[in-house]
Design an enzyme around this catalytic site. Structure first.
Site, PDB file in Angstrom:
ATOM      1  N   ASP A   1       0.896  -1.154   0.180  1.00  0.00           N
ATOM      2  CA  ASP A   1      -0.015   0.095   0.160  1.00  0.00           C
ATOM      3  C   ASP A   1       1.026   1.188  -0.177  1.00  0.00           C
ATOM      4  O   ASP A   1       1.909   1.058  -0.843  1.00  0.00           O
ATOM      5  CB  ASP A   1      -1.318  -0.057   1.352  1.00  0.00           C
ATOM      6  CG  ASP A   1      -2.202   0.451   0.969  1.00  0.00           C
ATOM      7  OD1 ASP A   1      -2.098   2.013   0.738  1.00  0.00           O
ATOM      8  OD2 ASP A   1      -3.288   0.007   1.113  1.00  0.00           O
TER       9      ASP A   1
ATOM     10  N   HIS B   1      -3.915   6.011   3.440  1.00  0.00           N
ATOM     11  CA  HIS B   1      -4.574   4.775   2.763  1.00  0.00           C
ATOM     12  C   HIS B   1      -3.895   3.494   3.411  1.00  0.00           C
ATOM     13  O   HIS B   1      -4.767   2.770   3.964  1.00  0.00           O
ATOM     14  CB  HIS B   1      -4.451   4.502   1.305  1.00  0.00           C
ATOM     15  CG  HIS B   1      -5.075   3.882   0.628  1.00  0.00           C
ATOM     16  ND1 HIS B   1      -4.726   2.493   0.333  1.00  0.00           N
ATOM     17  CD2 HIS B   1      -6.456   3.862   0.166  1.00  0.00           C
ATOM     18  CE1 HIS B   1      -5.782   2.111  -0.401  1.00  0.00           C
ATOM     19  NE2 HIS B   1      -6.829   2.740  -0.602  1.00  0.00           N
TER      20      HIS B   1
ATOM     21  N   SER C   1     -11.369  -0.505  -0.904  1.00  0.00           N
ATOM     22  CA  SER C   1      -9.797  -0.450  -0.641  1.00  0.00           C
ATOM     23  C   SER C   1     -10.263  -0.826   1.015  1.00  0.00           C
ATOM     24  O   SER C   1      -9.495  -1.450   1.736  1.00  0.00           O
ATOM     25  CB  SER C   1      -9.440   0.834  -0.603  1.00  0.00           C
ATOM     26  OG  SER C   1      -8.466   1.116  -1.767  1.00  0.00           O
TER      27      SER C   1
END
Ligand SMILES: *[C@@H]1O[C@H](CO)[C@@H](O)[C@H](O)[C@H]1NC(C)=O
Ligand SMILES: *[C@@H]1O[C@H](CO)[C@@H](O)[C@H](O)[C@H]1NC(C)=O
Ligand SMILES: *[C@@H]1O[C@H](CO)[C@@H](O)[C@H](O)[C@H]1NC(C)=O
Ligand SMILES: *[C@@H]1O[C@H](CO)[C@@H](O)[C@H](O)[C@H]1NC(C)=O
Ligand SMILES: *[C@@H]1O[C@H](CO)[C@@H](O)[C@H](O)[C@H]1NC(C)=O
Ligand SMILES: *[C@@H]1O[C@H](CO)[C@@H](O)[C@H](O)[C@H]1NC(C)=O
Ligand SMILES: *[C@@H]1O[C@H](CO)[C@@H](O)[C@H](O)[C@H]1NC(C)=O
Ligand SMILES: *[C@@H]1O[C@H](CO)[C@@H](O)[C@H](O)[C@H]1NC(C)=O
Ligand SMILES: *[C@@H]1O[C@H](CO)[C@@H](O)[C@H](O)[C@H]1NC(C)=O
Ligand SMILES: *[C@@H]1O[C@H](CO)[C@@H](O)[C@H](O)[C@H]1NC(C)=O
Ligand SMILES: *[C@@H]1O[C@H](CO)[C@@H](O)[C@H](O)[C@H]1NC(C)=O
Ligand SMILES: *[C@@H]1O[C@H](CO)[C@@H](O)[C@H](O)[C@H]1NC(C)=O
Length: 754
Positions: free
Chosen positions: A154, A214, A541
């Site tokens: 990620d 994220h 996600s």
């Protein structure tokens, strides 16, 4: 909720342009200050990935092999400048800057499977686990769990987050072969046992530290600690926790702002597999599925992971409900759609006349109940801006600060909060997109209203000389309509292999609270100076790491199960979704919503081996040379007469495409392995609609030992044929039951309109 992009924070933050790189020769010339030459050359060469399959056994030095291969094809002197990176720990290949001629020469080499451009990829709680019936007191084996390592590919990780505190953790499991190479100002601990990054550029980037949020969010959803009293400014307050709070995390930072290239993602897989992770979680994908698996870095990486028993879970994509938009299509990957939970976050507006309106949005600000004057965007426009736009629109750079300071601006577009904050307004009231019911984090006090509620504000503005309002801090409410697949979640069919149903499963991906990077603002707006330890995001996600966490949980009970057995266990125990409520039916949610507690005891599994996937590649037209390079052994394709069809891959769901309105007879072959009671008898039950008939042969299967296998055939027929694009009518299922286990597979024969 704001526009589609900013809604899925994960989505916009990586809108990328393929960066053209210099060729090796051009790079050298550059140092001689031949600027014009560089500009010319830079268009004609870029980074390609040269995939060479499995690592050969025996005496083989990948790096020197890669260099000598390059030496033979590169028309210049400096090979070292061409080579971007070598893949040499878990599979064979490299990334290099090549011209088109060099690329072609390499593609013709026998030892090469494929040569393809390194393309940009994109980044696509608390309550969510309880909603899944996976409470804090669920049966766990803490010893086994602390031996499980979840690899997260990620944007990096925020190591200081409370979710990754290692208090009470023993040193890393002995099987761990990785390292802490987190770079500048990055320390691992007994929770984050490994970290790597794949940048070569600026010094700030020489670290696995998450500069986006994220990666921290997804890692903590999969395997973060239990953290009590987590919230976003009091919103969604509760205990934040991952699916396996005692498990370890290895973070691989492959995505950077404006740079999430395939060559980096492949490098992360190369390392994660060799480091010894148990599960790989990757909430990243291309915008559209890559048409050939040997050119898709995530399919390549996940294939070699699968060989080692490592399951890869990937997000389906956020393509806003377009048919055939699912971007994760390989059968050895677990593809995850996003659905909501029974909690929704609302944001109230109180008008001067006392009327209260429920809006959508994550507003962490408090106006202390003070009412501020309202001004319509149209009436606060700079005189240099066009007046032709419709009422209330707040165009970029068009709000006149002196007319909005100290006021709340009313704008009829959904993402004008940014304009309002730039102009210095106290807050904003926006009109939401009609289809969009998902809350975004705003950068100033804001509420986004549905069309009818926005109109109430508009009439109120007309009804009084001094309109006023205040915006309250957001709050959570309970909703009954859940789980429903989110409007943004990408849909099937699988356009690369139409007879493998994708997405596989759905998991919570709407308004999920999880840990965040403290270097960026929670709204990702440069106007927003806040920093938050926990943030609320939506996207596939966010769904993907829920499944990664559950896969890790299943692994703690069944450490010897294959990747496909774990996936089968999670799919066949999923809670069925209601096809009549979601037009795209199985194309939206696959087997249904994950049910973690049931997944540890599925009764039967649909297992698949590497050979089964190799046979699938045969059916997709791979020749023997490439097949052997990929498998690393002497695999051969079955003879044409016995060639396996893609739909006969031993997959936990069954799907086939037929011509619309024509009678059909489709057969599926399957084999189940008994992982339940040694002595057991399973009976088949089918659930169908008027359009299809399902016959299972045999209808009863019996076992006398664990790991015993039994095969059966499913015939799906329809005399009248199937209406095109009418998916909910095509939705059927097969359930094997022994009285205590229910092993469910969707049976989804569909037709598309021509
Ligand atoms: C995919 O690529 C491989 C290797 O580059 C090739 O052998 C195969 O034929 C391709 N498959 C399709 C369907 O194009
Ligand atoms: C927990 O897992 C360990 C292996 O890590 C195993 O030895 C032990 O028996 C398990 N405990 C229970 C209660 O299942
Ligand atoms: C390391 O990162 C932390 C978190 O951003 C920061 O507080 C600290 O100042 C940094 N230390 C150095 C030496 O850069
Ligand atoms: C990190 O690298 C990207 C390109 O890879 C660059 O655009 C960005 O400015 C860098 N960020 C920092 C903080 O250096
Ligand atoms: C609300 O009250 C807090 C604490 O008294 C204060 O810090 C804040 O500035 C106030 N906000 C507004 C918009 O008046
Ligand atoms: C902004 O509004 C003020 C006050 O009405 C006015 O004097 C000024 O000209 C306006 N500026 C622009 C650029 O429209
Ligand atoms: C408000 O008044 C303006 C001008 O008087 C008119 O054009 C507009 O339609 C009115 N809007 C509403 C919602 O009543
Ligand atoms: C599934 O197949 C693999 C070999 O591909 C084998 O190792 C495993 O034991 C089988 N069964 C389960 C439940 O994983
Ligand atoms: C599915 O949804 C429809 C329409 O909302 C409803 O009538 C039906 O009862 C639901 N079925 C199940 C099994 O919940
Ligand atoms: C493939 O078969 C050949 C000839 O039988 C043998 O020499 C070679 O070692 C085999 N390769 C692998 C990877 O098994
Ligand atoms: C469908 O085909 C199978 C053999 O492939 C056959 O046994 C079965 O009778 C057929 N069913 C119908 C309804 O035609
Ligand atoms: C299974 O059933 C057979 C025959 O009924 C019996 O002999 C055997 O002991 C049973 N096995 C187990 C594990 O219960």
């Amino acid at each position: 909720m704001a526009n589609h992009g900013s809604l899925l924070f994960c989505y916009i933050s990586y809108i990328l342009i393929l960066t053209t790189s210099l060729s090796c020769r051009a790079a050298e010339e550059d140092r001689k200050a031949s600027v014009i030459f560089v500009a010319k050359e830079s268009v004609s060469s870029m980074v390609y990935i040269v995939y060479m399959g499995s690592l050969p056994t025996g005496q083989y030095s990948p790096l020197s092999n890669h260099l000598s291969l390059l030496q033979e094809v590169v028309e210049g002197s400096s090979i070292e400048n061409c080579l971007v990176r070598s893949y040499k720990r878990s599979f064979n290949g490299f990334a290099a800057k090549l011209t088109d001629r060099e690329r072609q020469k390499l593609a013709n080499r026998n030892e090469v499977v494929s040569v393809f451009p390194s393309k940009p990829y994109h980044l696509h709680t608390t309550r969510s686990w309880d909603f899944l019936g996976f409470s804090e007191t669920i049966k766990r084996n803490a010893t086994a769990e602390s031996d499980v390592i979840v690899g997260v590919i990620d944007t990096g990780i925020w190591p200081e987050s409370e979710s990754f505190n290692d208090e009470g953790f023993s040193p890393h499991p002995s099987k761990w072969k990785g390292e802490c190479k987190g770079g500048n100002n990055f320390t691992c601990n007994n929770k984050i046992i490994g970290a790597r990054y794949y940048s070569s550029t600026s010094s700030d980037n020489m670290s696995a530290r998450d500069h986006d949020g994220h990666g921290t969010h997804t890692a903590s959803t999969a395997a973060g600690n239990k953290v009590e009293g987590a919230s976003f400014y009091g919103i969604a307050q509760g205990t934040a926790r991952g699916g396996v709070p005692s498990a370890r995390i290895a973070a691989y930072r492959a995505c950077y702002p404006n740079d999430c290239q395939g060559e980096k993602i492949l490098a992360a897989f190369d390392d994660a597999i060799a480091d010894g992770v148990d599960i790989i979680s990757i909430s990243i994908g291309p915008y559209i599925a890559v048409a050939n698996f040997s050119q898709d870095v995530i399919a390549i990486g996940a294939f070699h992971a699968m060989e080692k028993g490592i399951l890869t879970s990937q997000s389906a994509g956020n393509s806003a409900g377009l048919i055939a938009s699912v971007s994760s299509v390989a059968p050895w990957i677990f593809c995850v759609a996003a659905s909501n939970i029974d909690r929704q976050i609302i944001d109230k507006v109180v008008l001067g006349n006392g009327k209260t309106l429920d809006g959508i949005g994550i507003n962490g600000f408090s106006l202390n109940g003070t009412k501020f004057p309202l001004v319509l965007g149209q009436n606060a426009r700079k005189n240099t801006c066009s007046t032709s736009t419709s009422e209330g629109v707040c165009n970029a750079g068009c709000l006149n600060s002196s007319l909005v300071i100290g006021k709340i601006v009313v704008c009829d577009d959904p993402d004008a909060d940014f304009e309002a904050s730039i102009a210095g307004a106290v807050g904003s009231i926006l009109k939401n997109d009609p289809f969009d019911d998902i809350a975004d984090v705003f950068s100033l006090p804001t509420s986004s209203l549905s069309v009818d509620k926005y109109d109430i504000v508009a009439s109120y503005l007309n009804s009084t000389k001094e309109p006023q309002a205040t915006i309250l801090r957001s709050e959570s409410i309970q909703v009954g309509d859940a789980p429903i697949v989110a409007w943004f979640s990408s849909l099937g069919p699988n356009y690369v292999v139409p007879e493998i149903l994708k997405p596989d499963i759905t998991a919570p991906g709407v308004e999920i609270l999880a840990a965040y990077s403290e270097i960026v603002s929670p709204s990702s707006s440069s106007q927003d100076m806040r920093r938050a330890k926990y943030n609320i995001l939506s996207g596939t996600s966010m769904a993907c790491p829920h499944v990664s966490g559950v896969a890790a949980y299943v692994k703690t009970f069944h450490p010897d199960w294959s990747a496909s057995a774990i996936k089968s266990a999670i799919m066949t125990t999923a809670s069925p979704m209601n096809a009549t409520e979601i037009l795209a039916a199985e194309f939206a949610y696959g087997s249904g919503q994950i049910n973690p507690t049931k997944a540890v005891d599925p009764g039967l599994v649909y297992n698949a081996s590497k050979e089964d996937y190799i046979n699938l590649l045969c059916s997709l037209g791979y020749d023997e040379k490439n097949l052997r390079l990929i498998s690393g052994d002497n695999s051969t394709c079955p003879k044409v007469s016995t060639k396996t069809l893609a739909r006969d891959l031993n997959y936990p769901s069954m799907t086939a495409m037929v011509s619309p309105l024509q009678s059909f007879n489709v057969t599926f072959h399957r084999t189940v392995t008994n992982v339940g009671f040694a002595n057991s008898t399973y009976k088949a039950t089918t659930f169908t609609n008027s359009e299809v008939k399902i016959i299972v042969e045999p209808e009863v299967i019996s076992f006398t030992s664990v790991n015993e296998k039994s095969s059966f055939v499913v015939h799906v027929t329809g005399g009248q044929g199937i209406l095109p694009n009418n998916y909910s009518k095509a939705s059927s299922s097969l359930v094997w039951s022994d009285g205590s286990h229910s092993v469910r597979s969707p049976v989804f024969v569909y037709a598309l309109s021509n």
